[in-house]
Design an enzyme around this catalytic site. Structure first.
Site, PDB file in Angstrom:
ATOM      1  N   CYS A  61      -5.976  -0.290  11.328  1.00 52.55           N
ATOM      2  CA  CYS A  61      -5.890  -1.222  12.455  1.00 52.55           C
ATOM      3  C   CYS A  61      -7.111  -1.013  13.353  1.00 52.55           C
ATOM      4  O   CYS A  61      -7.345   0.103  13.830  1.00 52.55           O
ATOM      5  CB  CYS A  61      -4.610  -0.981  13.249  1.00 52.55           C
ATOM      6  SG  CYS A  61      -4.502  -2.003  14.745  1.00 52.55           S
ATOM      7  N   ASP A  79      -2.584   1.104   8.477  1.00 52.21           N
ATOM      8  CA  ASP A  79      -1.649  -0.009   8.304  1.00 52.21           C
ATOM      9  C   ASP A  79      -1.293  -0.110   6.831  1.00 52.21           C
ATOM     10  O   ASP A  79      -2.167  -0.332   5.996  1.00 52.21           O
ATOM     11  CB  ASP A  79      -2.299  -1.340   8.718  1.00 52.21           C
ATOM     12  CG  ASP A  79      -2.182  -1.636  10.190  1.00 52.21           C
ATOM     13  OD1 ASP A  79      -1.303  -1.051  10.839  1.00 52.21           O
ATOM     14  OD2 ASP A  79      -2.965  -2.458  10.690  1.00 52.21           O
TER      15      ASP A  79
END
Length: 109
Positions: free
Chosen positions: A21, A28
């Site tokens: 991210c 993520d």
């Protein structure tokens, strides 16, 4: 890319991947699904997995990832229709991003 003499009506590929991210700098995890109508060639499974793995360690929003992956699939096999769906969970919220290109595919029931 694999050349095929007989093309199926629809190809659907699913796997999991990771990116970073760009806002929180955390890993993520996501699930990605790619659906496309082949036109004389199909995406090799290994090539698809390599495309998804290319996001590992890369800072990218899921919205950008879906569009970027769609562009990679289009460049590889030039399908008349392609749809990329990226799903993940962030702080308890399910996030689903869809990127599509081309004409509407036939309805499958």
């Amino acid at each position: 890319m694999l050349k095929v003499s007989k093309s199926p009506s629809l190809v659907r590929l699913k796997t999991r991947g990771e990116s970073v991210c760009p806002i929180s700098k955390t890993v993520d995890s996501f699930e990605v699904s790619v659906e496309y109508i082949p036109r004389g060639a199909v995406l090799a499974i290994e090539e698809f997995k390599k495309m998804v793995d290319s996001y590992r360690g890369r800072e990218i929003l899921h919205e950008e990832l879906a569009v970027d992956l769609l562009e990679k699939v289009k460049a590889a096999v030039n399908p008349p229709y392609v749809k990329v769906t990226v799903k993940s969970y962030y702080i308890g919220v399910e996030v689903e991003v869809v990127a599509e290109s081309g004409g509407v595919p036939p309805v499958y029931i």
